[in-house]
Design an enzyme around this catalytic site. Structure first.
Site, PDB file in Angstrom:
ATOM      1  N   GLU A 214       0.814  -1.218   0.000  1.00 32.29           N
ATOM      2  CA  GLU A 214       0.000   0.000   0.000  1.00 32.29           C
ATOM      3  C   GLU A 214       0.843   1.261   0.000  1.00 32.29           C
ATOM      4  O   GLU A 214       0.520   2.226  -0.697  1.00 32.29           O
ATOM      5  CB  GLU A 214      -0.936   0.002   1.214  1.00 32.29           C
ATOM      6  N   GLU A 215       1.932   1.288   0.782  1.00 32.48           N
ATOM      7  CA  GLU A 215       2.667   2.530   0.973  1.00 32.48           C
ATOM      8  C   GLU A 215       4.058   2.531   0.348  1.00 32.48           C
ATOM      9  O   GLU A 215       4.565   3.573  -0.042  1.00 32.48           O
ATOM     10  CB  GLU A 215       2.803   2.844   2.472  1.00 32.48           C
ATOM     11  N   SER A 624     -10.353  10.426  -0.256  1.00 33.23           N
ATOM     12  CA  SER A 624      -9.190   9.919   0.462  1.00 33.23           C
ATOM     13  C   SER A 624      -8.503  11.085   1.180  1.00 33.23           C
ATOM     14  O   SER A 624      -9.129  11.745   2.009  1.00 33.23           O
ATOM     15  CB  SER A 624      -8.255   9.168  -0.496  1.00 33.23           C
ATOM     16  N   ASP A 699     -13.736  -0.949   2.932  1.00 33.16           N
ATOM     17  CA  ASP A 699     -12.475  -0.246   2.749  1.00 33.16           C
ATOM     18  C   ASP A 699     -11.440  -0.801   3.724  1.00 33.16           C
ATOM     19  O   ASP A 699     -11.588  -0.680   4.943  1.00 33.16           O
ATOM     20  CB  ASP A 699     -12.687   1.256   2.988  1.00 33.16           C
ATOM     21  N   HIS A 731     -11.724   1.004  -1.048  1.00 33.46           N
ATOM     22  CA  HIS A 731     -11.364   2.418  -1.042  1.00 33.46           C
ATOM     23  C   HIS A 731     -11.617   3.098  -2.385  1.00 33.46           C
ATOM     24  O   HIS A 731     -12.006   4.261  -2.432  1.00 33.46           O
ATOM     25  CB  HIS A 731      -9.892   2.566  -0.641  1.00 33.46           C
TER      26      HIS A 731
END
Length: 754
Positions: A214-215, A624, A699, A731
């Site tokens: 994800e990051e 977001s 989400d 999301h």
């Protein structure tokens, strides 16, 4: 789930009813010239079906790509372009190979959510090293397509669900992940071998953990050595990560879904890196684990790369506070020897990760990217870590390395030298004495995305600008265009043709931040513009760290819809956003929601002063991080904004993940005041203007708990607001009907309040 009681108390009954939308249809040739939200998400695609994931075959004679059909643009098929013949042919139609090309496992669905893949069908593929076959997954199975015979071979057993599949470097094997273990197919015998055992959701082998995907944008957990004799792989122990439960509501009932989520300040997964020596028999191969947590303490395995000699493995380690990034090099025959980094980057704020470590084929040099000068640039090193020279320099950012041609000594890369609003292809010599003056190869103003052939003698340019929808062309090494792969001219046959009479191309400009730094904006005027009339404005906001939204690239169709409904649409990149250098980016450190709000206020003040704008009718819309800023703006700048829509917003950073949040805010234990000031909940009592919140209930990135806490706080203070929940949606809130519903919801809200 911690917020479940509050959520159930406030959620039911507060949604807005909308008409049920029609099923997907292909528009007829006699369609009206008024752009509608339903038309935006209907076939044929308004942009046209541009090729995706374009790749050269190893011999460079063919280019493969993915593309949907006119009737089903979001279900991708596999295509091939012949460079010599200038012809395109369909290789594999997804819906002819499987009855349901949208069927995927939960693991694959999560992986695609991390990759932001919204399409179905064939969404990834790989060339064999000799260019004779193509490997692709579909509905959990792995298939080989033979270019010469068109034969398709299934490599996996029914009931398997393969992810992260690829060829080994010499093409003798195909590796993949199934059921949290690493597997292998010997292509000579089609024999399946399981290389790890004991994998589970709590103990994963060869799989990137949640924050890595994800990051950190590391989507894999295993890496082949060039000689195929070894595989570096991860072992991820998820047990220390907090377990949360969310209620996933659908029309068939409610399911409680468990998820490991590393909240800021809490424990991460324990990630180790091992070296697996491939056996010649089916005996379980031995793995030598490096014990990274003992070597380096708490932190993150960021990147892994092999040196060309297959004897040495490089890995990048980022400490937990992310202000240090270290590149280590180890001898795989003696992995326990040596523990000093060959390159180490540090910063008083944080060090950004990148994908621009390239070990050269001579196994003696490597290229490395660094922001040590304040801007991302490229450096040439010896393998012992000694710097040879800087390859690029100046007050501009390198985007990424596209290709290194060791034969000619040139490095090709994309960057922002001419303007931060555009991405161009440049070339520099690895023997350069003038790193500030690379040669620009791309000609047209706009955003260029480049894919090179293996021999560096040609490249594919995926291009768009604010006036040109995406085009794909084939070029020679000095930039000359050889042919069009997808010209996409805006002529009378284009799907946009019926709407072009009212089409509004944006205008660009800039204003100054409080400290004098330049803030770029994009403004789109209403379609039926009259000089003596004042129009409402919708500010489209994102504003998150490192992101960039104001670029000279093809825009979004919802902006066009709003312009044709009579709105001015305004977008500004505040400080903290990307491709502007460290000074512009790092002012947000330890104080999220401060500089961003200040800059967006300046943008709103600027647009309100325009002679064609009604200053009392300015709304803000974001999703977001944009939803987070939209909430801050309607709560803390309601003198400027009349209404707000916040989609899937972060409301309390202590509820977001470790790697992202701690990079910018540090941990809650070390920056309690920063977390308090950044939390939307701290300002919820200040709501005075109309607010719409929407969120997907499944989400797994920005958990629904964020919205649950906010709506509970607003209800406790008897403050009115509007809310829409999307059961089963993650999301990105993907899906045609969901997209139609969501954007119509937003449009109706602003129509009522602006």
């Amino acid at each position: 789930m911690r917020f479940l009681g509050a959520l159930m108390a406030g959620l039911i009954g507060i949604g807005i009813s909308l008409p049920i939308m029609a099923a997907p249809q292909t528009e007829s040739a006699a369609e009206p010239d008024t752009l509608t939200i339903e038309r935006i998400f209907s076939a044929p695609d308004l942009t046209t079906i541009a090729p995706q994931q374009l790749r050269f075959a190893p011999h460079s004679k063919h280019i493969s790509y993915l593309k949907g059909s006119a009737a089903q643009p979001d279900i991708y098929d596999l295509w091939l372009y012949s460079v010599r013949d200038d012809t395109h042919r369909l290789l594999v139609a997804a819906d002819e190979l499987t009855p349901d090309p949208t069927q995927i496992s939960a693991a694959e669905q999560a992986r695609r959510e991390r990759q932001r893949i919204r399409a179905a069908g064939i969404v990834e593929y790989h060339w064999s090293p000799d260019g004779s076959t193509l490997l692709f997954p579909l509905a959990g199975q792995l298939y080989l397509y033979d270019i010469e015979t068109a034969a398709i071979t299934n490599l996996t057993n029914s009931g398997m669900s393969a992810t992260d599949a690829r060829f080994s470097p010499a093409g003798r094997f195909v590796s993949f992940i199934h059921d949290h273990n690493l597997w292998l197919v010997d292509l000579a015998t089609t024999h399946l071998r399981q290389l790890t055992n004991g994998g589970s959701a709590d103990l994963m082998y060869g799989t990137a953990e949640f924050v890595a995907q994800e990051e950190m944008k590391r989507m894999t957990g295993y890496w082949w050595s060039p000689d195929e004799q070894q595989i570096a792989l991860t072992r991820v122990d998820n047990k220390p990560v907090i377990r949360v439960v969310r209620a996933d509501m659908t029309d068939s009932g409610t399911e409680l879904v468990e998820q490991r989520y590393p909240f800021a300040g809490s424990a991460n997964a324990i990630v180790d890196l091992g070296i697996l020596k491939l056996p010649v028999t089916d005996e379980q191969p031995a793995v030598t684990w490096l014990n990274l947590s003992e070597r380096h303490g708490d932190g993150y395995l960021a990147r892994v790369d092999w040196v060309a000699d297959s004897k040495r493995l490089g890995y990048q380690w980022q400490n937990r506070s992310q202000n240090q990034l270290s590149l280590y090099l180890l001898d795989t025959d003696k992995p326990g020897v040596g523990n000093s980094p060959i390159v180490q980057e540090s910063a008083p704020t944080w060090v950004n990760l990148h994908d621009d470590l390239i070990f050269l084929d001579d196994a003696r040099h490597f290229i490395w990217a660094s922001e040590r000068s304040g801007f991302k640039h490229l450096y040439l090193y010896r393998l012992d870590g000694s710097l040879i020279r800087q390859l690029t320099s100046g007050d501009w950012m390198v985007d990424k390395v596209s290709r290194v041609d060791e034969t000619t000594g040139y490095i090709y890369f994309t960057g922002r030298k001419d303007t931060p609003l555009e991405r161009h292809l440049y070339r520099a010599s690895m023997n350069t004495t003038n790193p500030s003056q690379p040669t620009r190869l791309s000609e047209r103003d706009g955003l260029h995305q480049i894919t090179f052939a293996a021999d560096a003698r040609s490249y594919i340019d995926y291009f768009s600008s604010s006036t040109q929808p995406p085009q794909v062309s084939l070029h020679g090494p000095t930039g000359e265009r050889i042919s069009w792969l997808h010209q996409n001219q805006l002529d009378e046959t284009h799907p946009l043709a019926p709407y072009l009479a009212d089409w509004q191309f944006p205008e660009f400009g800039n204003i100054s931040a409080e400290d004098g730094q330049r803030l770029y904006y994009r403004l789109t005027r209403p379609a039926q513009f009259v000089d003596n009339q004042r129009y409402p404005v919708i500010v489209m906001v994102y504003g998150g760290p490192r992101a960039q939204r104001v670029t000279n690239s093809w825009g979004d169709y919802f902006t066009q819809y709003l312009a044709q409904q009579g709105y001015v649409v305004f977008q500004l990149d505040n400080r903290g956003s990307g491709n502007r250098g460290r000074q512009f980016e790092t002012g947000i450190y330890r104080k999220l929601g401060m500089l961003e709000v200040e800059d967006q206020r300046r943008g709103a003040e600027f647009v309100r002063q325009l002679p064609f704008v009604d200053p009392k009718r300015v709304g803000v819309f974001g999703h977001s991080y944009g939803g987070y800023l939209a909430l801050h703006l309607i709560l803390r700048a309601d003198d400027l904004f009349a209404a707000a829509v916040a989609g899937a917003p972060v409301t309390d950073w202590s509820l977001y993940d470790t790697h992202y949040t701690e990079r910018y805010l540090s941990s809650p234990q070390n920056n309690a005041e920063g977390y308090r000031q950044a939390s939307v909940l701290n300002y919820s009592a200040q709501l005075k203007k109309p607010l719409l919140i929407y969120h997907g209930m499944a989400d797994d990135n920005v958990l629904f708990e964020h919205t649950g806490k906010l709506i509970k706080a607003l209800q406790d203070q008897a403050l009115p607001f509007e809310m829409m929940a999307y059961p089963g949606k993650q999301h990105g809130l993907s899906g045609r009907n969901t997209s139609i519903h969501r954007y119509q919801l937003v449009a109706d809200f602003f129509a009522r309040h602006l």
